[in-house]
Structure formats: structure tokens, C-alpha cells
Design a protein around this motif. Sequence first.
Motif, PDB file in Angstrom:
ATOM      1  N   GLN A   1       0.894  -1.217   0.011  1.00  0.00           N
ATOM      2  CA  GLN A   1       0.059   0.130   0.147  1.00  0.00           C
ATOM      3  C   GLN A   1       0.914   1.176   0.211  1.00  0.00           C
ATOM      4  O   GLN A   1       2.219   1.126   0.029  1.00  0.00           O
ATOM      5  N   PRO A   2       0.357   2.502  -0.170  1.00  0.00           N
ATOM      6  CA  PRO A   2       1.229   3.637  -0.152  1.00  0.00           C
ATOM      7  C   PRO A   2       2.398   3.960   0.936  1.00  0.00           C
ATOM      8  O   PRO A   2       3.177   4.549   0.510  1.00  0.00           O
ATOM      9  N   TYR A   3       2.374   3.446   1.901  1.00  0.00           N
ATOM     10  CA  TYR A   3       3.224   3.437   3.134  1.00  0.00           C
ATOM     11  C   TYR A   3       4.325   2.455   2.978  1.00  0.00           C
ATOM     12  O   TYR A   3       4.986   2.448   3.940  1.00  0.00           O
ATOM     13  N   GLY A   4       4.245   1.703   2.037  1.00  0.00           N
ATOM     14  CA  GLY A   4       5.338   0.651   1.898  1.00  0.00           C
ATOM     15  C   GLY A   4       5.060  -0.689   2.492  1.00  0.00           C
ATOM     16  O   GLY A   4       6.156  -1.758   2.488  1.00  0.00           O
ATOM     17  N   LEU A   5       3.957  -0.863   3.049  1.00  0.00           N
ATOM     18  CA  LEU A   5       3.628  -2.017   3.981  1.00  0.00           C
ATOM     19  C   LEU A   5       2.734  -3.219   3.052  1.00  0.00           C
ATOM     20  O   LEU A   5       2.092  -2.743   2.195  1.00  0.00           O
ATOM     21  N   LEU A   6       2.984  -4.300   3.382  1.00  0.00           N
ATOM     22  CA  LEU A   6       2.313  -5.391   2.581  1.00  0.00           C
ATOM     23  C   LEU A   6       0.612  -5.070   2.739  1.00  0.00           C
ATOM     24  O   LEU A   6       0.044  -4.646   3.704  1.00  0.00           O
ATOM     25  N   HIS A   7       0.038  -4.716   1.706  1.00  0.00           N
ATOM     26  CA  HIS A   7      -1.346  -4.482   1.265  1.00  0.00           C
ATOM     27  C   HIS A   7      -2.254  -5.461   1.897  1.00  0.00           C
ATOM     28  O   HIS A   7      -1.987  -6.610   1.804  1.00  0.00           O
ATOM     29  N   GLY A   8      -3.140  -5.057   3.012  1.00  0.00           N
ATOM     30  CA  GLY A   8      -4.062  -6.222   3.606  1.00  0.00           C
ATOM     31  C   GLY A   8      -4.727  -7.152   2.333  1.00  0.00           C
ATOM     32  O   GLY A   8      -4.893  -8.367   2.586  1.00  0.00           O
ATOM     33  N   GLY A   9      -5.300  -6.529   1.443  1.00  0.00           N
ATOM     34  CA  GLY A   9      -5.925  -7.137   0.542  1.00  0.00           C
ATOM     35  C   GLY A   9      -4.787  -8.037  -0.346  1.00  0.00           C
ATOM     36  O   GLY A   9      -5.544  -9.202  -0.736  1.00  0.00           O
ATOM     37  N   ALA A  10      -3.674  -7.992  -0.237  1.00  0.00           N
ATOM     38  CA  ALA A  10      -2.737  -8.709  -1.149  1.00  0.00           C
ATOM     39  C   ALA A  10      -2.807 -10.078  -0.139  1.00  0.00           C
ATOM     40  O   ALA A  10      -2.787 -11.122  -0.535  1.00  0.00           O
ATOM     41  N   SER A  11      -2.709  -9.921   1.300  1.00  0.00           N
ATOM     42  CA  SER A  11      -2.949 -11.048   2.113  1.00  0.00           C
ATOM     43  C   SER A  11      -4.204 -11.632   2.054  1.00  0.00           C
ATOM     44  O   SER A  11      -4.018 -13.092   2.027  1.00  0.00           O
ATOM     45  N   VAL A  12      -5.198 -11.124   1.908  1.00  0.00           N
ATOM     46  CA  VAL A  12      -6.419 -12.032   1.595  1.00  0.00           C
ATOM     47  C   VAL A  12      -6.480 -12.817   0.238  1.00  0.00           C
ATOM     48  O   VAL A  12      -7.007 -13.708   0.121  1.00  0.00           O
ATOM     49  N   VAL A  13      -5.819 -12.069  -0.901  1.00  0.00           N
ATOM     50  CA  VAL A  13      -5.657 -12.810  -2.283  1.00  0.00           C
ATOM     51  C   VAL A  13      -4.879 -13.970  -1.836  1.00  0.00           C
ATOM     52  O   VAL A  13      -5.344 -15.120  -2.397  1.00  0.00           O
ATOM     53  N   LEU A  14      -3.762 -13.825  -1.177  1.00  0.00           N
ATOM     54  CA  LEU A  14      -2.867 -15.036  -0.824  1.00  0.00           C
ATOM     55  C   LEU A  14      -3.723 -16.273  -0.218  1.00  0.00           C
ATOM     56  O   LEU A  14      -3.908 -17.327  -0.458  1.00  0.00           O
ATOM     57  N   ALA A  15      -4.465 -15.548   1.058  1.00  0.00           N
ATOM     58  CA  ALA A  15      -5.272 -16.506   1.726  1.00  0.00           C
ATOM     59  C   ALA A  15      -6.480 -17.247   1.023  1.00  0.00           C
ATOM     60  O   ALA A  15      -6.557 -18.606   1.260  1.00  0.00           O
ATOM     61  N   GLU A  16      -7.115 -16.545   0.095  1.00  0.00           N
ATOM     62  CA  GLU A  16      -8.239 -17.194  -0.589  1.00  0.00           C
ATOM     63  C   GLU A  16      -7.354 -18.127  -1.721  1.00  0.00           C
ATOM     64  O   GLU A  16      -8.249 -19.038  -1.917  1.00  0.00           O
ATOM     65  N   THR A  17      -6.395 -17.714  -2.272  1.00  0.00           N
ATOM     66  CA  THR A  17      -5.868 -18.809  -3.193  1.00  0.00           C
ATOM     67  C   THR A  17      -5.506 -20.313  -2.498  1.00  0.00           C
ATOM     68  O   THR A  17      -5.967 -21.126  -2.910  1.00  0.00           O
ATOM     69  N   LEU A  18      -4.823 -19.889  -1.199  1.00  0.00           N
ATOM     70  CA  LEU A  18      -4.498 -21.132  -0.550  1.00  0.00           C
ATOM     71  C   LEU A  18      -5.861 -22.005  -0.085  1.00  0.00           C
ATOM     72  O   LEU A  18      -5.824 -23.258  -0.068  1.00  0.00           O
ATOM     73  N   GLY A  19      -6.790 -21.171   0.327  1.00  0.00           N
ATOM     74  CA  GLY A  19      -8.082 -21.859   1.132  1.00  0.00           C
ATOM     75  C   GLY A  19      -8.687 -22.549  -0.017  1.00  0.00           C
ATOM     76  O   GLY A  19      -9.329 -23.476  -0.073  1.00  0.00           O
ATOM     77  N   SER A  20      -8.754 -21.813  -1.278  1.00  0.00           N
ATOM     78  CA  SER A  20      -9.609 -22.472  -2.486  1.00  0.00           C
ATOM     79  C   SER A  20      -8.856 -23.720  -2.904  1.00  0.00           C
ATOM     80  O   SER A  20      -9.466 -24.679  -3.515  1.00  0.00           O
TER      81      SER A  20
END
Length: 141
Positions: free
Chosen positions: A45-64
Amino acid sequence: MTSNAEIADFLRANMGALNERMGVELVEITPERVVATMPVEGNTQPYGLLHGGASVVLAETLGSVAAALNAPEGRFAVGTDINATHHRSATKGLVTGVATPLHLGRTMASFEIAITDEDGRRVCTSRITCALIERDPTPKG
């Protein structure tokens, strides 16, 4: 596709445009545990931190993927609910997600996904529930 190995090979070869763009790589695929990595760089995200939405994309991929491996013959997985708790930030390197089953039923499966940084610190905890429905998942047309 009928065997877990065939499903895993198919999913590894067909990650989809979003996962490819985000750099998600499946590194372990079994019915009991699905593991993938994702770079922080390019997913911030703009502050240089891992975007929370990116974590959710990774989680949804793994769970699916995990749900697909655990779906009974003739059924396939579709996500119905996902949530995430973000515990700490990540600013560099890779994050690793590990999906493990919470509930495996005939028509529903739920998984916990733990996402950690390179030092093993938990960045995010997610839970996904997938419906295991009867339908031909082959795209028409």
C-alpha cells in the motif's frame, strides 16, 4: 481430473492472472496442507507495507486450492466467506501462507490460513469457507 496429484498439477499450471501478477507461488500441495509464498515488493500500500488485500488474495488462493483437493468426487469448490485479521506489517522479502483444514464436509469446507514473514512472525490470520457444489467447472464456449 480425479486424483489429488492431477488437481495439484492443474492448479499449479493455472494459477490465474491475479496470482501471477502478485507473484504467488504454490510450494506444497496436499489435502492436509497447502503452502504458497508471495513477495511483499509489488504488493504494498502507499506506506510501503504489505497491502491487507494482498494477504487476503494469498489466503483465498490457498483456501480455494485446499478446498479443491478435499472436494468429494463430482464437486468443486467456490468461496462463500473469507475474513482476515492483520497482526503486523511486512515491508520486505516473502510472506508464506499455510492453509490447514478446520472442517471437511461433503458440501462445505473451512480452512485457517496463517501468513508469516521471513522471520516466522505471524502477519495475518485468515479463515475461508468454501461451498463444495455439484457442477461441471469446465468453462463453456
